[in-house]
Design a protein around this motif. Structure first.
Motif, short mmCIF file in Angstrom:
data_model
loop_
_atom_site.label_atom_id
_atom_site.label_comp_id
_atom_site.label_asym_id
_atom_site.label_seq_id
_atom_site.Cartn_x
_atom_site.Cartn_y
_atom_site.Cartn_z
N THR A 235 0.83 -1.21 0.00
CA THR A 235 0.00 0.00 0.00
C THR A 235 0.87 1.26 0.00
O THR A 235 1.80 1.37 0.80
CB THR A 235 -0.89 0.03 1.27
OG1 THR A 235 -1.51 -1.24 1.43
CG2 THR A 235 -1.95 1.12 1.16
N TYR A 237 0.75 4.44 1.26
CA TYR A 237 -0.04 5.26 2.20
C TYR A 237 0.10 6.75 1.90
O TYR A 237 -0.81 7.53 2.12
CB TYR A 237 0.39 4.98 3.65
CG TYR A 237 0.00 3.59 4.10
CD1 TYR A 237 -1.30 3.33 4.56
CD2 TYR A 237 0.91 2.54 4.05
CE1 TYR A 237 -1.66 2.06 4.96
CE2 TYR A 237 0.54 1.27 4.45
CZ TYR A 237 -0.74 1.03 4.90
OH TYR A 237 -1.11 -0.23 5.29
N PHE A 240 -2.63 8.54 -0.04
CA PHE A 240 -4.01 8.58 0.43
C PHE A 240 -4.59 10.00 0.45
O PHE A 240 -5.75 10.22 0.10
CB PHE A 240 -4.13 7.94 1.82
CG PHE A 240 -4.38 6.45 1.77
CD1 PHE A 240 -3.53 5.62 1.04
CD2 PHE A 240 -5.45 5.87 2.44
CE1 PHE A 240 -3.76 4.24 0.97
CE2 PHE A 240 -5.69 4.50 2.38
CZ PHE A 240 -4.83 3.69 1.65
N ARG B 178 -6.61 -0.04 2.04
CA ARG B 178 -5.23 -0.53 2.13
C ARG B 178 -5.26 -2.06 2.01
O ARG B 178 -6.31 -2.69 2.14
CB ARG B 178 -4.58 -0.09 3.44
CG ARG B 178 -5.15 -0.71 4.70
CD ARG B 178 -4.31 -0.28 5.91
NE ARG B 178 -4.67 -1.05 7.09
CZ ARG B 178 -5.70 -0.76 7.90
NH1 ARG B 178 -6.46 0.30 7.68
NH2 ARG B 178 -5.94 -1.53 8.95
N THR B 228 -7.08 -0.08 -3.94
CA THR B 228 -5.89 0.05 -3.12
C THR B 228 -4.74 0.60 -3.97
O THR B 228 -4.37 -0.03 -4.96
CB THR B 228 -5.47 -1.31 -2.51
OG1 THR B 228 -6.61 -1.90 -1.87
CG2 THR B 228 -4.36 -1.15 -1.51
#
Lengths: 253, 253, 253, 253
Positions: A235, A237, A240, B178, B228
């Motif tokens: 992922t 992050y 996001f 995620r 994701t």
């Protein structure tokens, strides 16, 4: 308690033999490795056909599958006991930067981690013309194995270790690194076979890398062993914030 | 400008056909897909032998290689132009949690990303007994492709999309998620072949997952599409603090 | 009662499709053919791994094995009933002279014969530049199938049929022939792959043949269909006189 | 002048090692053998992909292909000189009767014959529970090689030799035999894999044979070495009388 050893260069590869010899001084070892070279196979598992295990000599099992298959069988199928540690290598050539996504050597350590067994992958960063002496790298691997058996590993994490192809004395130390960035060439060779049919051969192209401080490439090219802690969470992050503003998403409430 | 479509279920798979049909409304499409099923092949590249491309119908190329090979050839070898987008799927079955490290579908999008082409992977989270209708998923994929061609993608990032196996009306929305966590079973089946030789077959075991809010599993099991964002950096940065205290490391000064 | 059809060019090959269409006028047909090209596989059987049968359309089964595997499964494994006849082809290219020992098409008919089912192999002797129209050959195959179902075949014997690539009207007739003699060239191409590793590719070389009256080559090159009755006894009886005088043998009393 | 040795059990098989050791007393030997087991591959040639030759030790070459490939490369590709003799074996298990059409060991000798090099195949007729001592068989093979280098072989003919699994003293002698007749069972095992997909495994069934005087089976089962002269002409000449009366044939004038 035993250490499971595997690789992707095949059970007869000198890097595996050197590793096994050095690790056998730490405890009982078992080798479960592909019966032939299986490099660049990534994290691939043989689901649609069965696998064979041939004990080529005591505690050395050759498998007609990928490094991932070897680790899966070595943990679940072949023995009554689970290994305490899985070590994969010593690979002929580096596994650094984005290359690790293709690497069978790294995938084997990944498989062990998924199955809950501590693991690391180790590669010798050979360059053209240097001698293929795996013994210094094997000694470093053994030292690292000893450390792991004391400290344990952070949760869901495994190590990817790359070692410069030099004598013990010339190794500058071990560095904690992050995965570097490859710059891939684009060579595909097009040709015709002896019967006139066209084929394509995926080539090496010119492989380059970004020589950024803190990366595996940077450390190894300066004579250090690189140790990169990897996990299996891909992922991103950091994306996001940006993505959450896209209008395609439902509220996450 | 064209969209390159691939998968790991093979060029005759219904998920691929549905995807191609829907995406062809957005622009020119080209299919480069494995000649047969290649699931669970991970990010594996065929380096030691050549590949064939057979144009089974106009702009549909069957390759005797992995999904990763297909994307590599589709970007570097087969055409004079590079694709504007690579879409991989629609996979028969979900690719969520740690499973994505094995997935040929996800690896195809990974390969495109490494070669600098925006990409996403899309999978239909089939469950036992549900109908295999890929059209609702294909419509979502087309919508997403349109969004990507407007917004672009964050650097070095690609999307892994999983879609519940329901009609358009029943889909609850799209969630930014995620990568979740699998709990793998440990089934390896041991048996003997008709000639009395032992073999091992890596089994499915009981696959479970941690049903944690924010993950792909959690979203899909509640009727949402999960998206994701993935990247290729497997470094576990959160482990650096702990590891940097280990005494094996040289100072990084 | 049904006719089993197979080939070595794979289940999508036009020669198979033309053959199936023509034979379906004689009775029920079932196709069991390799999922992809398997030429030059000889009489090889898959013993060390299992096989899959995918029914790609009603009564058409694709097998991930050799033509010999297809016939073995088609007689023993897939159906409750045994076929009344096995027809293998229509091969893309001739199978004459010593070449038949390599041919998967001929091996399929051989396998049927070993299992006690009447069989013949049929090949279209394509030459460079001629059109690939399999329909005239398919009509001859159907005529032959009809004859066989009336006459039966001599014990342990099957037919190897080669057909010139011409229209019905241009075919001069059918000749009863013997297996001719190839003259093989010796081309092996040596090269290096994109990574610098040497490889060898077995080439076509210059293929020639002895143009002797009574042989398959001689007939086909004069516009005749050749029909060669084959058996599975490779013993060279004519050498017995000479050999029996060698002093290594015990008396045969 | 050198002797080329190959087999179908792979380059590490004990039968090959014993053969090579014994033949090395007759002159220079070179081993070119498959890198792993390739039994039941028939006379199959790798045309659609390249082959690798790895010199695993001096004059021992492992090939990633069939026994037929090995002989083809050993005659045309690898060396400047052609071998004076090709010996294939010692096979683990008999190759008698119709089984020889499947045998990779016999196919290797067939390939040499097609390329104009004298050859023979040699197999040890192991039975359950007997010891796998290949040395007596290797001594017989060496004796036969010596004879062939003196006498030569009849045109287009090669030998298929089967040896009982007994000590030198218990061997009754060598008999000139013809190819016997197998009676094949019909076992195909149907099962499902760990993911619930059906598969078929071609089984051994009950293998029987016709115990007729003069055949390979008959000789070996009475403690004799069988030597069957084979040729590559599969034409069933004895069927010509009957077939020539069929009304499908044109006159052969």
């Amino acid at each position: 308690m035993f250490i499971l050893i595997t690789n992707d260069d095949g059970i007869h590869a000198p890097g595996l033999v050197a590793l096994a010899q050095e690790l056998s001084e730490l405890g009982r070892i078992v080798v479960v490795a592909p019966d032939r070279e299986r490099s660049a196979t990534g994290h691939s598992l043989t689901l649609h056909s069965p696998l064979r295990a041939e004990e080529v000599r005591p505690h050395w099992f050759a498998i007609d599958g990928t490094p991932t298959d070897c680790v899966n069988l070595g943990i679940h199928g072949l023995f009554r006991e689970r290994p305490a540690l899985v070590v994969s290598g010593i690979n002929r050539g580096a596994n650094m930067g984005d290359d690790i996504t293709y690497s069978g050597t790294v995938a084997a350590a990944m498989e062990a981690t998924l199955m809950g067994v501590p693991a690391f992958a180790v590669s010798l960063a050979l360059t053209h013309g240097c001698s293929e002496d795996y013994r210094p790298a094997a000694r470093i691997a053994a030292r690292l194995a000893r450390t792991l058996m004391t400290h344990g590993l952070p949760t869901d994490t495994f190590f990817n270790v790359n070692i410069p192809p030099v004598d013990d004395a010339q190794i500058q130390g071990i560095r904690l690194t992050r995965q570097g960035k490859r710059i891939y060439g684009d060579l595909v060779i097009e040709n015709t076979d002896p019967r006139g049919r066209k084929y394509y051969w995926i080539g090496a192209g010119d492989l380059d890398f970004k020589d950024v401080d803190g990366t595996d490439f940077h450390a190894v090219h300066r004579g250090y062993v690189s140790l990169t802690p990897l996990h299996l969470d891909l992922t991103n992050y950091r994306s996001f914030d940006e993505l959450s503003r896209w209008d395609i998403f439902s509220s996450q409430s």
